[in-house]
Write an enzyme that holds these catalytic residues in place. Structure first.
Site, PDB file in Angstrom:
ATOM      1  N   HIS A  44       0.450  -1.317   0.455  1.00 51.33           N
ATOM      2  CA  HIS A  44       0.137  -0.414  -0.109  1.00 51.33           C
ATOM      3  C   HIS A  44       1.177   0.978   0.119  1.00 51.33           C
ATOM      4  O   HIS A  44       1.948   1.366   1.351  1.00 51.33           O
ATOM      5  CB  HIS A  44      -0.677  -0.241   1.611  1.00 51.33           C
ATOM      6  CG  HIS A  44      -2.095  -1.287   1.093  1.00 51.33           C
ATOM      7  ND1 HIS A  44      -2.727  -1.217   1.785  1.00 51.33           N
ATOM      8  CD2 HIS A  44      -1.646  -1.791   0.457  1.00 51.33           C
ATOM      9  CE1 HIS A  44      -4.055  -1.706   1.724  1.00 51.33           C
ATOM     10  NE2 HIS A  44      -3.206  -1.889   0.937  1.00 51.33           N
ATOM     11  N   GLU A  60       1.064   3.935   1.631  1.00 51.04           N
ATOM     12  CA  GLU A  60       1.680   3.995   3.504  1.00 51.04           C
ATOM     13  C   GLU A  60       2.760   3.074   3.572  1.00 51.04           C
ATOM     14  O   GLU A  60       3.723   4.329   4.106  1.00 51.04           O
ATOM     15  CB  GLU A  60       0.176   3.996   4.285  1.00 51.04           C
ATOM     16  CG  GLU A  60      -1.437   4.840   3.950  1.00 51.04           C
ATOM     17  CD  GLU A  60      -2.370   4.802   3.392  1.00 51.04           C
ATOM     18  OE1 GLU A  60      -1.348   3.436   2.064  1.00 51.04           O
ATOM     19  OE2 GLU A  60      -3.538   4.450   3.500  1.00 51.04           O
ATOM     20  N   CYS A  78      -6.199   1.738   5.927  1.00 48.06           N
ATOM     21  CA  CYS A  78      -6.246   0.446   6.475  1.00 48.06           C
ATOM     22  C   CYS A  78      -6.284  -0.088   7.587  1.00 48.06           C
ATOM     23  O   CYS A  78      -5.287   1.056   8.430  1.00 48.06           O
ATOM     24  CB  CYS A  78      -7.219  -0.222   5.328  1.00 48.06           C
ATOM     25  SG  CYS A  78      -5.291  -0.734   5.252  1.00 48.06           S
ATOM     26  N   CYS A  81      -2.246  -0.191   7.496  1.00 49.22           N
ATOM     27  CA  CYS A  81      -2.139   0.639   7.717  1.00 49.22           C
ATOM     28  C   CYS A  81      -1.745   1.797   8.385  1.00 49.22           C
ATOM     29  O   CYS A  81      -0.803   2.229   9.122  1.00 49.22           O
ATOM     30  CB  CYS A  81      -2.249   1.843   6.351  1.00 49.22           C
ATOM     31  SG  CYS A  81      -2.077   0.859   4.557  1.00 49.22           S
TER      32      CYS A  81
END
Length: 163
Positions: free
Chosen positions: A64, A66, A94, A97
């Site tokens: 991701h 992040e 999410c 993260c």
């Protein structure tokens, strides 16, 4: 508490400039056929890392934006503790993260669009402020939310049309 107010007093020009770069990272991710989420980390007013999603590109479910930007920031600062850094991300983080953000000891997380499906800063679940996980993580949402949402909406509309 989920905050989505984008009043002038809530975000300054540095916040806006940093999020514009995160939006560009999201657009670049879309060009790679990745879910268009972009992230930037700043420290002392300077951008130290930026990334867009790369799950498809590098075949990594944890890639991701992040997570990638946290890794790059840690490498650049030679420290996993990012206590004086701010993360800007185009979509509410999410659970994976936001947990990584807490582990990195970020000073602040600012996101664009809320994520009603996986948002872990209040939209679906609030892991940012859950005191059972330690001190709460400061966070604010809604910066360039419409632009962030439009990039995502357009991406998924194209995906549906091509299937």
């Amino acid at each position: 508490m989920l905050q989505t107010d984008t009043s002038d007093w809530l975000f300054d020009e540095h916040d806006r400039a940093s999020m514009r770069i995160a939006l560009e990272q999201a657009r670049l991710a879309a060009e790679r056929d990745e879910v268009p989420v972009g992230a930037v980390i700043t420290n002392g007013g300077t951008i130290i890392a930026q990334a867009g999603n790369q799950r498809q590109t590098i075949h990594d479910p944890s890639a991701h934006a992040e997570i990638l930007v946290l890794r790059r920031a840690g490498e650049k600062l030679h420290d996993w503790r990012l206590e004086t850094s701010t993360l800007y991300v185009t979509l509410e983080p999410c659970p994976m993260c936001i947990a990584a953000c807490r582990q990195a000891r970020l000073a602040l997380v600012i996101w664009g669009a809320t994520d009603p499906v996986m948002g872990a800063c209040g939209a679906r679940i609030d892991l940012a402020e859950d005191q059972r996980l330690g001190p709460p993580l400061a966070h604010r949402g809604g910066l360039y939310a419409e632009e962030s949402r439009e990039i995502l909406t357009s991406f998924f509309a194209k995906k549906r049309k091509s299937s």
